[in-house]
Write an enzyme that holds these catalytic residues in place. Structure first.
Site, PDB file in Angstrom:
ATOM      1  N   ARG A  27      25.444  26.682  52.750  1.00 35.38           N
ATOM      2  CA  ARG A  27      25.046  25.515  52.367  1.00 35.38           C
ATOM      3  C   ARG A  27      24.083  25.718  50.954  1.00 35.38           C
ATOM      4  NH1 ARG A  27      25.902  25.338  57.039  1.00 35.38           N
ATOM      5  NH2 ARG A  27      25.430  27.317  56.922  1.00 35.38           N
ATOM      6  N   THR A  28      23.285  26.673  50.791  1.00 36.37           N
ATOM      7  CA  THR A  28      22.363  26.876  49.726  1.00 36.37           C
ATOM      8  C   THR A  28      23.193  27.050  48.559  1.00 36.37           C
ATOM      9  OG1 THR A  28      20.768  27.945  51.225  1.00 36.37           O
ATOM     10  CG2 THR A  28      20.525  28.034  48.784  1.00 36.37           C
ATOM     11  N   LYS A  80      28.291  48.577  40.913  1.00 31.09           N
ATOM     12  CA  LYS A  80      28.322  49.741  39.983  1.00 31.09           C
ATOM     13  C   LYS A  80      26.902  50.185  39.785  1.00 31.09           C
ATOM     14  CE  LYS A  80      31.658  47.316  37.199  1.00 31.09           C
ATOM     15  NZ  LYS A  80      31.748  46.548  35.977  1.00 31.09           N
ATOM     16  N   HIS A 131      12.201  31.143  51.787  1.00 32.27           N
ATOM     17  CA  HIS A 131      13.477  30.317  51.459  1.00 32.27           C
ATOM     18  C   HIS A 131      12.819  28.960  51.143  1.00 32.27           C
ATOM     19  CE1 HIS A 131      17.204  28.664  51.192  1.00 32.27           C
ATOM     20  NE2 HIS A 131      17.809  29.203  52.413  1.00 32.27           N
TER      21      HIS A 131
HETATM   22  N1   CP Z   1      20.033  27.325  55.461  1.00 22.66           N
HETATM   23  C1   CP Z   1      20.901  27.985  54.548  1.00 22.66           C
HETATM   24  O1   CP Z   1      20.143  28.770  53.929  1.00 22.66           O
HETATM   25  O2   CP Z   1      22.366  28.023  54.880  1.00 22.66           O
HETATM   26  P1   CP Z   1      23.219  29.224  54.319  1.00 22.66           P
HETATM   27  O3   CP Z   1      22.827  30.606  54.631  1.00 22.66           O
HETATM   28  O4   CP Z   1      24.605  28.593  54.510  1.00 22.66           O
HETATM   29  O5   CP Z   1      22.815  29.175  52.466  1.00 22.66           O
END
Ligand code: CP
Length: 305
Positions: free
Chosen positions: A52-53, A81, A130
């Protein structure tokens, strides 16, 4: 200094409200934004897996008329590396106008932002924060509930390692009348620094419990989370805890008729698929709204009117 987004608290509530308004305007009329970022480039530096992100950031930039470059795993970059995050970002900031970075190490995007010549967006750092998921969550709550205040918010599952929960508690703590109901196994309660610095020092109204069904009738929002396998040191502990909470249609019988069920996704077992048909399930809309709020954020950090 360029403005980056590393922690949700980097944004004032006024700025968050503006981003939500912009995202709502984009949803109403996406065509009006289709050329706003022509000639601009977004670099997505993902040292950790994502669906998603990363893809919503990329879709966001394409829908603004811009371009995207980047990598989706550390193994396909020169990190494999031994290159440092600082050097990688210093170099990439000469190739792109804005950077979205996910990294398994807490604080890596902050270090990157100090070396970058362009804005850096934290797209998830370890078990820490996040912030763009939180912007997504706030947009979803505003659209589903009509407000961000005076809500009883249940956060359920892995509250220890679930970085989306940490950022969301920080953000919602700034709104009036929020009551947090923190539902987790004893081993996966929220980190002490959030309990002490955000909830206790901020005089927030909160309770901690292990019993989801007992608190279900109180909730306006139920935010389910996955047990974060990748953050466990011990596979046996993960196996023991992974199915601590499984939301089913039957368990929703005691919930409010207008409760909103959210989940940052991906889900494993924590929401039964038969819940997807319930009108209270908001998590697929939530994933879609992530694209629009990231469009709004890119516009803001690039200074595009
Ligand atoms: N919600 C979220 O961060 O999903 P992803 O890990 O798929 O980006």
């Amino acid at each position: 200094m360029t403005k980056s987004l590393i922690d949700i608290l980097d944004l004032s509530t006024g700025e968050i409200d503006e981003l939500i308004e912009t995202a709502n305007r984009i949803i109403e009329n996406p065509q009006a934004y289709a050329h706003k970022c022509e000639g601009k480039k977004l670099a997505t530096l993902f040292f950790e897996p994502s669906t998603r992100t990363r893809l919503s950031f990329e879709a966001a930039m394409y829908e603004l008329g811009g371009h995207v470059l980047g990598f989706s795993e550390a193994a396909s970059s020169s990190a494999s590396k031994g290159e440092s995050v600082s050097d990688t970002v210093r170099v990439v900031s000469g190739y792109a106008d804005i950077i979205a970075m996910r990294h398994p190490k807490e604080g890596a995007p902050m270090v990157a932002s100090m070396k970058s010549l362009v804005p850096v967006i934290n797209a998830g750092d370890g078990g820490h924060n996040h912030p763009t998921q939180t912007l997504t969550d706030l947009l979803t709550i505003r659209r589903k509930m009509g407000r961000l205040d005076h809500l009883t918010v249940g956060l359920c599952g892995d509250l220890k390692f679930g970085r989306t929960v940490h950022s969301l508690i920080g953000a919602l703590s700034r709104y009036e009348g929020i009551r947090f109901v923190l539902i987790s196994p004893q081993e996966l309660t929220i980190p002490d620094y959030i309990r002490e610095e955000v909830l206790e020092d901020g005089h927030q109204d909160y309770v901690e419990t292990t019993d989801l069904e007992a608190v279900m009738p109180e909730l306006d929002i139920l935010y389910m989370t996955r047990v974060q396998r990748e953050r466990f040191f011990n596979e046996a502990d993960y196996i023991r805890l992974k199915d601590s909470y499984i939301l089913t249609r039957e368990k929703l019988d005691s919930a409010k008729k207008d409760m909103c069920i959210l989940h940052p996704l991906p889900r494993v077992n924590e929401i039964s698929v038969d819940v997807d048909e319930d009108s209270r399930a908001g998590y697929f809309d939530q994933a879609l709204y992530g694209k629009y709020i990231r469009m709004a954020l890119i516009l803001k950090l690039l200074g595009v009117e």
